[in-house]
Design a protein around this motif. Sequence first.
Motif, PDB file in Angstrom:
ATOM      1  N   MET A  47     -11.146 -54.177  20.983  1.00 39.74           N
ATOM      2  CA  MET A  47     -10.884 -55.084  19.873  1.00 39.74           C
ATOM      3  C   MET A  47     -11.316 -54.524  18.523  1.00 39.74           C
ATOM      4  O   MET A  47     -10.929 -55.045  17.474  1.00 39.74           O
ATOM      5  CB  MET A  47     -11.582 -56.422  20.137  1.00 39.74           C
ATOM      6  CG  MET A  47     -11.045 -57.142  21.368  1.00 39.74           C
ATOM      7  SD  MET A  47     -12.051 -58.569  21.856  1.00 39.74           S
ATOM      8  CE  MET A  47     -11.707 -59.683  20.495  1.00 39.74           C
ATOM      9  N   LYS A  48     -12.089 -53.476  18.527  1.00 35.71           N
ATOM     10  CA  LYS A  48     -12.620 -52.904  17.285  1.00 35.71           C
ATOM     11  C   LYS A  48     -11.531 -52.533  16.274  1.00 35.71           C
ATOM     12  O   LYS A  48     -11.665 -52.881  15.085  1.00 35.71           O
ATOM     13  CB  LYS A  48     -13.476 -51.677  17.603  1.00 35.71           C
ATOM     14  CG  LYS A  48     -14.029 -50.987  16.362  1.00 35.71           C
ATOM     15  CD  LYS A  48     -14.868 -49.760  16.740  1.00 35.71           C
ATOM     16  CE  LYS A  48     -15.348 -49.033  15.494  1.00 35.71           C
ATOM     17  NZ  LYS A  48     -16.179 -47.837  15.845  1.00 35.71           N
ATOM     18  N   PRO A  49     -10.442 -51.860  16.663  1.00 40.20           N
ATOM     19  CA  PRO A  49      -9.443 -51.471  15.656  1.00 40.20           C
ATOM     20  C   PRO A  49      -8.830 -52.648  14.918  1.00 40.20           C
ATOM     21  O   PRO A  49      -8.496 -52.534  13.729  1.00 40.20           O
ATOM     22  CB  PRO A  49      -8.374 -50.743  16.489  1.00 40.20           C
ATOM     23  CG  PRO A  49      -9.101 -50.268  17.692  1.00 40.20           C
ATOM     24  CD  PRO A  49     -10.097 -51.337  17.998  1.00 40.20           C
ATOM     25  N   GLY A  50      -8.689 -53.779  15.588  1.00 38.87           N
ATOM     26  CA  GLY A  50      -8.102 -54.938  14.936  1.00 38.87           C
ATOM     27  C   GLY A  50      -9.083 -55.712  14.075  1.00 38.87           C
ATOM     28  O   GLY A  50      -8.712 -56.245  13.023  1.00 38.87           O
ATOM     29  N   ILE A  51     -10.336 -55.757  14.507  1.00 41.24           N
ATOM     30  CA  ILE A  51     -11.326 -56.610  13.839  1.00 41.24           C
ATOM     31  C   ILE A  51     -12.114 -55.879  12.752  1.00 41.24           C
ATOM     32  O   ILE A  51     -12.485 -56.479  11.733  1.00 41.24           O
ATOM     33  CB  ILE A  51     -12.289 -57.203  14.891  1.00 41.24           C
ATOM     34  CG1 ILE A  51     -11.521 -58.198  15.767  1.00 41.24           C
ATOM     35  CG2 ILE A  51     -13.502 -57.861  14.246  1.00 41.24           C
ATOM     36  CD1 ILE A  51     -12.356 -58.828  16.861  1.00 41.24           C
ATOM     37  N   GLU A  52     -12.353 -54.604  12.918  1.00 43.16           N
ATOM     38  CA  GLU A  52     -13.234 -53.869  11.979  1.00 43.16           C
ATOM     39  C   GLU A  52     -12.781 -53.991  10.523  1.00 43.16           C
ATOM     40  O   GLU A  52     -13.638 -54.174   9.635  1.00 43.16           O
ATOM     41  CB  GLU A  52     -13.320 -52.405  12.392  1.00 43.16           C
ATOM     42  CG  GLU A  52     -14.401 -51.645  11.655  1.00 43.16           C
ATOM     43  CD  GLU A  52     -14.663 -50.287  12.268  1.00 43.16           C
ATOM     44  OE1 GLU A  52     -15.835 -49.863  12.289  1.00 43.16           O
ATOM     45  OE2 GLU A  52     -13.699 -49.645  12.720  1.00 43.16           O
ATOM     46  N   PRO A  53     -11.474 -53.924  10.210  1.00 40.76           N
ATOM     47  CA  PRO A  53     -11.082 -54.058   8.797  1.00 40.76           C
ATOM     48  C   PRO A  53     -11.483 -55.388   8.175  1.00 40.76           C
ATOM     49  O   PRO A  53     -11.714 -55.468   6.955  1.00 40.76           O
ATOM     50  CB  PRO A  53      -9.555 -53.921   8.848  1.00 40.76           C
ATOM     51  CG  PRO A  53      -9.296 -53.100  10.058  1.00 40.76           C
ATOM     52  CD  PRO A  53     -10.321 -53.564  11.051  1.00 40.76           C
ATOM     53  N   ALA A  54     -11.609 -56.440   8.990  1.00 38.81           N
ATOM     54  CA  ALA A  54     -11.978 -57.754   8.459  1.00 38.81           C
ATOM     55  C   ALA A  54     -13.405 -57.765   7.932  1.00 38.81           C
ATOM     56  O   ALA A  54     -13.745 -58.558   7.039  1.00 38.81           O
ATOM     57  CB  ALA A  54     -11.818 -58.818   9.545  1.00 38.81           C
TER      58      ALA A  54
END
Length: 233
Positions: free
Chosen positions: A169-176
Amino acid sequence: MCFTCDARSLGRRGLFATGAALLATAVAPAAQAQTPARPDTPAAAMQELVEGNARYAANLMRRTDFSARRATLAQGQAPFAAVLGCADSRVAPELAFDQGPGDLFVVRVAGNFVTPDGLGSLEFGAAVLGAKVILVLGHTSCGAVNATVEALQKGNTLPGHIASLVTAMKPGIEPALAQPGDDLIRRALVANVRHSVRTLETSTPILADMVARGALAVKGGIYDLATGRVELI
């Protein structure tokens, strides 16, 4: 112990079985006639999900006799929509969209992200079974999203294979995390869903081609645990 059958009892049972069979035959056509037509376009499929969720949230769900369709569904399935949802026990897509058996092709994993196996399942649901829309369904108070945010902020490691959820899930959530504002969890929920939507709609060779031809749509939504309403994003 006596194994001798009572002929009179057997006769009554046979009469009952025959009557039940005749009743089922008489009722089945009427029940099938009341079954809504299957949406045959992405727009129609999405509209059916929207209307079904509105019924669910208003506690006006359709009364459905599941037994009437059981024999038919045993011969095959033709779901009009697929859902990539979270494994959370509080979110049941068939209930949330007021649909019955055979209507939705559901793939679930904690955090509603795309896995190789999940992708293959969704390709099957769309290309083989004919689903017209794939809805990525996140939800409020998602433990997987919360754990990923905390792990990214604090650098802590989760035990066992739970850690693999954070990695995925890191690639989707990290930018937030880099975006301003106090609503980090909300941003993370939305970012996670949108990342999965992009992954699916650009997935080659099957889904991306279906999207390009207009045969399939990929959408995202957030289910509110408190109200039962799904917000499309």
